[in-house]
Design an enzyme around this catalytic site. Structure first.
Site: not given
Ligand SMILES: [Zn+2]
Length: 389
Positions: A72, A74, A104, A136-137, A164
């Site tokens: 991801h 974001d 992350d 995603e977050e 991740e």
């Molecule tokens: Zn993540």
């Protein structure tokens, strides 16, 4: 140690402040242009407002059995966090690379992008697919649009590798999550006449007490799965709001709760049990006082769990690429459950640690970033082999 191949790209990615509430298009367009410069086409899959996009690209032959490298774009906000460095300008100290998203999960994205020339230089027999998402977050929202079109865009992949942060250890599972809001609508009156009203806070408290009982049953030993920590599904109330003054019987109360579900457990069951309690026990008494009272449930967000079998081809492949069969699980959620639900065997493995994720002075170590670059080298070699082992 020499500089990791992906370091310069990581600095560029960190400089885009892609907090989930904001657009990720500048980063996505940067990646598109970078890929174009290497002769690779990509597709952008936008949200309805065209303010954000997923990116999908394929390297190598368009055949089945490829590997999806998924991440991801974001990041979580930095508001209110005590950073000692600029979160959107990569800095290094003591072998650590600091910046929002380094762990992350822009470290992984940078490593994947830096490996594109390596993939292109290899005689790949099976493809690499880049699948970069947004939002995603905030509940794994963006990737759903990508997964909708994926079967029409690429031949069936053999594996999805979610990058991740796991310290580059192979992870086969995580719990799913269901986030809910419960609205209790009672009836207000002067508190001196409390029995003539319906106290929404007190009804909410009964529901929350019931949630505790449901949670306790989920923790019974026969329901444990030792691969996870905690080894059972859990229920938690995180926010409650209601009432205006002590001398007014509160008409409204709402609370938010979540279920962190073992992959084999359907978290909707918790909601059904609570709804049942509301309808059979609470509502008849509430409506006997005031007919227009009610209890309503609203889903805030949900994503499925992931439990890839340890004896699957996907697990064998990630073990080979990592050089480790010490399969683990993680407590945090990923987009992996959604890829798995879409029929793509999925594992989680990426550089850095979630101990640093979402925190001030987030970092990924130079060593982890370099190790992820080497993982990409092994992946390129594997995909160039004549046959999948
Ligand atoms: Zn993540």
């Amino acid at each position: 140690m020499s500089e990791p191949r992906s370091r310069a790209l990581l600095a560029q990615l960190v400089a885009f402040a892609t907090v989930s509430r904001d657009s990720n298009l500048e980063l996505i367009e940067f990646v598109r242009d970078y890929l174009r410069g290497l002769g690779v086409d990509c597709e952008l899959i936008y949200n309805a407002e065209r303010t954000k996009a997923n990116l999908l690209a394929t390297l190598g032959p368009r055949v089945a059995g490829g590997i999806v490298l998924s991440g991801h774009t974001d990041v979580v906000p930095v508001d209110g966090q005590a950073w000692t460095v600029n979160p959107f300008c990569l800095s290094e100290e003591g072998g650590k690379l600091f910046g929002r998203g380094t762990a992350d999960m822009k470290g992984y994205l940078a490593s994947v992008l830096a490996a594109v020339p390596i993939f292109l230089a290899h005689p790949l027999r099976r493809p690499v697919h880049l699948a970069f998402s947004y939002d995603e977050e905030v509940g794994c929202l963006g990737v759903r649009g990508l997964l909708e079109v994926l079967p029409q865009r690429i031949p069936r992949p053999a594996l999805c590798l979610i990058g991740e942060p796991t310290g580059l250890k192979p992870v086969l599972g995580h719990k799913g999550k269901l986030a809910m809001r419960c609205h209790v609508h009672g009836a207000a009156c002067h508190s001196a006449y409390a029995p003539y009203g319906v106290n929404a806070i007190e009804q909410a408290a009964r529901l929350i007490g019931r949630l505790g009982e449901i949670g306790a049953r989920l923790a019974e030993p026969q329901r444990h799965d030792p691969r996870f920590d905690p080894a059972y599904s859990t229920v938690q109330v995180g926010v409650i709001q209601g009432g205006t003054a002590l001398n007014i019987v509160p008409a409204d109360c709402r609370f938010d709760f979540e279920v962190r579900a073992l992959p084999a457990f359907a978290p909707q069951e918790v909601v059904e049990q609570l709804q049942d309690y509301a309808e059979r026990t609470l509502l008849p008494a509430m409506r006997a006082v005031k007919p227009d009272t009610g209890i309503r449930f609203e889903t805030l967000s949900a994503y499925p769990g992931l439990a890839t079998p340890a004896d699957s081809a996907a697990a064998r492949l990630i073990a080979r690429l990592c050089g480790s069969e010490a399969f683990g699980t993680v407590a945090f959620g990923t987009e992996g459950g959604l890829f798995d639900q879409a029929g793509i065997p999925t594992v989680v493995c990426g550089p850095g640690s979630m101990d640093q994720g979402h925190k001030p002075d987030e970092y990924v170590s130079v060593e982890q970033l370099a190790a992820c670059d080497r993982l990409m080298d092994r992946l390129a070699a594997y995909l160039s082999e004549p046959e999948a082992p």
